[in-house]
Each structure stands twice: as C-alpha cells, then as structure tokens.
Design an enzyme around this catalytic site. Structure first.
Site, PDB file in Angstrom:
ATOM      1  N   ASP A  64       0.847  -1.183   0.000  1.00 15.37           N
ATOM      2  CA  ASP A  64       0.000   0.000   0.000  1.00 15.37           C
ATOM      3  C   ASP A  64       0.888   1.240   0.000  1.00 15.37           C
ATOM      4  O   ASP A  64       2.063   1.163  -0.345  1.00 15.37           O
ATOM      5  CB  ASP A  64      -0.878  -0.045   1.266  1.00 15.37           C
ATOM      6  CG  ASP A  64      -2.231   0.632   1.089  1.00 15.37           C
ATOM      7  OD1 ASP A  64      -2.233   1.842   0.802  1.00 15.37           O
ATOM      8  OD2 ASP A  64      -3.265  -0.037   1.230  1.00 15.37           O
ATOM      9  N   ASP A  73      -0.695   5.057  17.611  1.00 13.60           N
ATOM     10  CA  ASP A  73      -1.546   3.864  17.636  1.00 13.60           C
ATOM     11  C   ASP A  73      -0.871   2.646  17.017  1.00 13.60           C
ATOM     12  O   ASP A  73      -1.414   1.534  17.081  1.00 13.60           O
ATOM     13  CB  ASP A  73      -2.862   4.127  16.890  1.00 13.60           C
ATOM     14  CG  ASP A  73      -3.725   5.163  17.586  1.00 13.60           C
ATOM     15  OD1 ASP A  73      -3.395   5.540  18.723  1.00 13.60           O
ATOM     16  OD2 ASP A  73      -4.724   5.610  17.005  1.00 13.60           O
ATOM     17  N   HIS A  98      -3.618   6.102   3.215  1.00 13.54           N
ATOM     18  CA  HIS A  98      -4.260   4.807   3.071  1.00 13.54           C
ATOM     19  C   HIS A  98      -3.493   3.652   3.724  1.00 13.54           C
ATOM     20  O   HIS A  98      -4.085   2.798   4.396  1.00 13.54           O
ATOM     21  CB  HIS A  98      -4.497   4.504   1.591  1.00 13.54           C
ATOM     22  CG  HIS A  98      -5.526   3.458   1.341  1.00 13.54           C
ATOM     23  ND1 HIS A  98      -5.218   2.120   1.222  1.00 13.54           N
ATOM     24  CD2 HIS A  98      -6.864   3.547   1.195  1.00 13.54           C
ATOM     25  CE1 HIS A  98      -6.321   1.433   0.995  1.00 13.54           C
ATOM     26  NE2 HIS A  98      -7.337   2.271   0.979  1.00 13.54           N
ATOM     27  N   VAL A 119      -7.182   4.440  17.703  1.00 20.34           N
ATOM     28  CA  VAL A 119      -7.719   3.296  16.957  1.00 20.34           C
ATOM     29  C   VAL A 119      -7.131   1.984  17.438  1.00 20.34           C
ATOM     30  O   VAL A 119      -5.916   1.860  17.645  1.00 20.34           O
ATOM     31  CB  VAL A 119      -7.439   3.467  15.444  1.00 20.34           C
ATOM     32  CG1 VAL A 119      -7.727   2.186  14.682  1.00 20.34           C
ATOM     33  CG2 VAL A 119      -8.288   4.600  14.881  1.00 20.34           C
ATOM     34  N   VAL A 208      -6.619 -16.021  -4.375  1.00 24.14           N
ATOM     35  CA  VAL A 208      -6.835 -14.911  -3.438  1.00 24.14           C
ATOM     36  C   VAL A 208      -8.182 -15.048  -2.743  1.00 24.14           C
ATOM     37  O   VAL A 208      -9.072 -15.764  -3.204  1.00 24.14           O
ATOM     38  CB  VAL A 208      -6.751 -13.541  -4.144  1.00 24.14           C
ATOM     39  CG1 VAL A 208      -5.484 -13.431  -4.976  1.00 24.14           C
ATOM     40  CG2 VAL A 208      -7.984 -13.276  -5.003  1.00 24.14           C
ATOM     41  N   SER A 256     -11.612  -1.587   0.803  1.00 22.73           N
ATOM     42  CA  SER A 256     -10.274  -1.545   1.400  1.00 22.73           C
ATOM     43  C   SER A 256     -10.344  -1.892   2.881  1.00 22.73           C
ATOM     44  O   SER A 256      -9.589  -2.735   3.384  1.00 22.73           O
ATOM     45  CB  SER A 256      -9.673  -0.151   1.246  1.00 22.73           C
ATOM     46  OG  SER A 256      -9.133   0.047  -0.022  1.00 22.73           O
TER      47      SER A 256
END
Length: 433
Positions: A64, A73, A98, A119, A208, A256
C-alpha cells in the site's frame, strides 16, 4: 506499472471531514474508539475475541502507501519493510493516509492510559510489514505488483493485505500469487468500489480471498463489487482509522477497510492455530460467516455476500474440522518456471513428431538398425556363396537371433516416444486439484 487507486478513492473523499476528529481536544479521542463500531458489533465482540487471540507472532504485509510506524496507535507494531518508491524503508511518513489506515485496522493498539484512546486494530499484537508502493508512473521498481508480493513472501509474512486495484494484472502478477499460495501465504484482496457485477481483476485471480463490504446492519454496501468468486464480506462503511498524520483520524467507506478486517481475522486464526494451512484458515472464516436475517435463505456462495460476513469470535471458538489444505480457495496455476518448462517440452515434442506418431530420433534409429541388418545379411550371403554348402552361418544353430548372435534390430525401438519410462509426464499445471 500503472495503478488506479479505486479502493482508495472513497476514503480519500471523506478524509477532510474525518480530520475534524484529529484537531479535537483529547477528551474527544475516546470518540474515535467509540466510532469503531465493528469492534462492538455482536459479529466481532472484540473484547471476547482478544481473550482467544490477539494475533501475536503473525506478520501481515500491507502492500500500500507507506505506513507511518511512528503513529502512536501503531508504534512498535510496524517493521521497517521496504519502499518501492525510493528504495528506502516502508515505515516512513507520507502525505498519503491509506497505508497507515489499513495497518491501524489490522494491528493498531491505541494509545494513552490503558490504550483507551485512538484506533484499535482487530489483531493488536500482530506485526505489520509495510511494502510501500508508488502511485501511477512513479517509483523505482519495474517489477510492479508481482515483485511486491514476492518480497512480502520472502520476508516471511503469512498474510498479504492488498487493498488496491491495479489497472491491469499481468501473468507475472498471477505467478506471484501462485508463489504466495505455494509458500502457504494467504492473499486478501478487495473486491472493488465500482458497484459493478464484476470483481476487480486482482480479486478475480485464483488463489486470493476476494472481500466485499457491508454496513452496520450486515447489508452489502451499494458500491461493493460482486461476482461469483467473492469469498467473504466484512465491515466497510463508516470505518474510523488512523491517518498518516499522528493525532489525526479518518472516516471512510470501501472494500479496502473490509479487506483489512479480513486480514486481521486471519491473523487471529494463524496465531491461535499455527498448524492450519492458509486454505484451512479461510475454511474457518467461511464456515462461521453470517448473513442478515433477510438473507438467511440465500444460496451460498452468493455473488454479493460470498459465504457471508466474517464473525471472528465464532471462527476462533467453533469446533470445525481442519478440512483439506486448500479449503475453499481456487488454486492458481503452477509458477512460471514449471509452466514454461512444460510448454517448451510440448513444443519440442510436437515439432519432432511425424504423421505416424514417431519422433525424429526414433526414425533415425530405426533406419540405422535396418541398415545394420541389411549389411549383416549381405555379409552372410557372400560368405555362404564363398564357402558353398558348409553348414549353418557362424553363431550356432538358430540363425539370426539365436545363441551367440545379438538381435541388433532391437536397440533403436527401446527409446521410442511414448514407451514406458522414456519421457517424464508433462508437469502438473494445477497443483492441489
């Protein structure tokens, strides 16, 4: 390699609003945790999940944007990784959110007293291997997606999170997925955010786990792509995650985020059940998946739900036989070296075969054998004429092939194409099937 960030567009469009949380006083930091509705949902029940597994000992590769390993976090849970943008580390700061967001949903641990702020990921003790990838037309790596996947596998990640949608998937990319599957690495991919009845090209690659998105009610998100190869769904609507800028958070919709949650659930399972193969991990997720009440009679797998939305606690605690090694995964073709060798062997055999089915080498051998036999006959006839009627030819009674006279014509036939043991069988192009 040209990539479109389809799975990232929705999140990017709503980041501006989410940044309001980042600039809020500390008292509102708890609101970010409260906004993480999947952790409190009955299908997750994170507090009970963490009594069973926290993902400890499992590495998840996030292919990514760069992952900000200094985010409070995530600090301590992010490995150096690699950047295919500049050749440096993958755990660097970035203006793009992202990658950090996906990592936080997988392995965020919060911060502050009792880690109550910020988070929390579903697998808070897992490690993140950041594989930083370039945007369109930028970067130093010519290998693209295939080399990124191979890097993650070779760095001993047991799960690869691909919350991206490449503009095109090459044979090299497919071979890299096959390489991951061969090495028992689970590859999790987002279905796409186009609202189409067709999965993204990457999500359609055999091997996958294709993931769609659902909302709080378990209803499929309107923009989640669907298709016959969809495997699972997970929360992907109004998802709070970490921004690349410390102290800031984002709110997003998309497959995502759903993909990151499935990767995290797989990390929980691989930590608790290290003896299970990747396909057997998926089997547990599939066998324990759920559906909303209005979909209870749907035939599975469904193109919109797959086998249903993940229920991590059930996946961790249910009594489920391990099943076959590959589970519900559709196996990819063999790696390039095997398939290329098989094709070359086939072409050589075809080019050297006549209408009678004999190879050129066999034909030459037969001709040589016939010539030897003719020469022997000529010699014997000449000697008989020379010696008159003096008995049988040398070599004892029985003539050709008798004791003392080897059958010269037999040799060339022993290596005919198709004879048992003469040539190896063609390589298996579909391992595991």
């Amino acid at each position: 390699m040209s990539f479109t960030r389809t799975l990232r567009a929705v999140g990017g469009a709503v980041v501006a609003g989410a940044l309001l949380f980042g600039t809020a006083p500390t008292a509102l930091a708890d609101q970010d945790r409260d906004d993480q509705w999947p952790l409190k949902a009955t299908s997750f029940d994170a507090q009970k999940v963490w009594k069973e597994s926290t993902g400890k000992g499992v590495t998840v590769a996030v292919i990514d944007d760069p992952v900000n390993g200094s985010h409070p976090d995530l600090q301590g849970n992010v490995l150096p990784g690699k950047s295919f943008i500049d050749g440096g580390r993958g755990d660097s700061k970035s203006t793009r959110d992202h990658g950090t967001a996906m990592a936080s949903l997988i392995a965020g641990h919060g911060h502050g007293a009792g880690s109550a702020d910020g988070v929390m990921g579903l697998a808070p003790d897992a490690k993140i291997l950041p594989v930083a990838t370039p945007e369109v037309g930028i970067g130093t790596d010519a290998g693209g997606l295939g080399s990124w996947i191979r890097y993650a596998v070779d760095q001993h990640a047991s799960i690869i999170n691909l919350s991206m949608n490449p503009a095109a998937v090459t044979d090299s990319d497919k071979q890299a997925v096959a390489y991951a599957v061969q090495k028992d690495v689970l590859v999790v991919v987002g279905a796409g955010n186009d609202g189409e009845s067709k999965l993204s090209d990457l999500a359609s690659v055999p091997g996958v786990v294709a993931v769609g998105a659902v909302d709080k009610a378990g209803t499929v998100w309107a923009k989640s792509n669907s298709g016959s190869q969809l495997m699972l769904t997970a929360p992907g609507v109004q998802i709070t995650s970490a921004s690349a800028t410390p102290g800031q958070y984002r709110l997003a919709d998309g497959t995502s985020d759903a993909t990151a949650y499935v990767s995290a659930a797989a990390a929980l399972l691989r930590s608790k059940f290290p003896h299970l193969a990747a396909g057997q991990v998926v089997n547990r997720l599939v066998k324990t998946a759920g559906l909303p009440p209005d979909q209870k009679d749907v035939q599975l797998p469904d193109p919109h739900y797959g086998y249903g939305f993940i229920r991590p606690l059930r996946a961790l605690t249910a009594d489920i036989p391990a099943g076959s090694k590959n589970g519900p995964l559709k196996m990819p073709q063999a790696d390039s070296s095997a398939s290329t060798g098989g094709a070359m062997a086939g072409n050589k055999q075809a080019s050297g075969t006549n209408s009678g089915g004999l190879g050129m080498g066999a034909i030459v051998g037969i001709a040589a054998g016939v010539l030897v036999v003719v020469l022997i006959i000529v010699v014997i006839v000449v000697r008989q004429k020379k010696n008159g009627r003096n008995g049988p030819p040398p070599g004892g009674p029985g003539g050709f092939g008798g004791p003392g006279f080897a059958p010269q014509q037999a040799g060339p036939y022993q290596q005919q194409p198709g004879a048992p043991g003469a040539f190896p069988p063609p390589p298996n192009q579909h391992p595991g099937q």
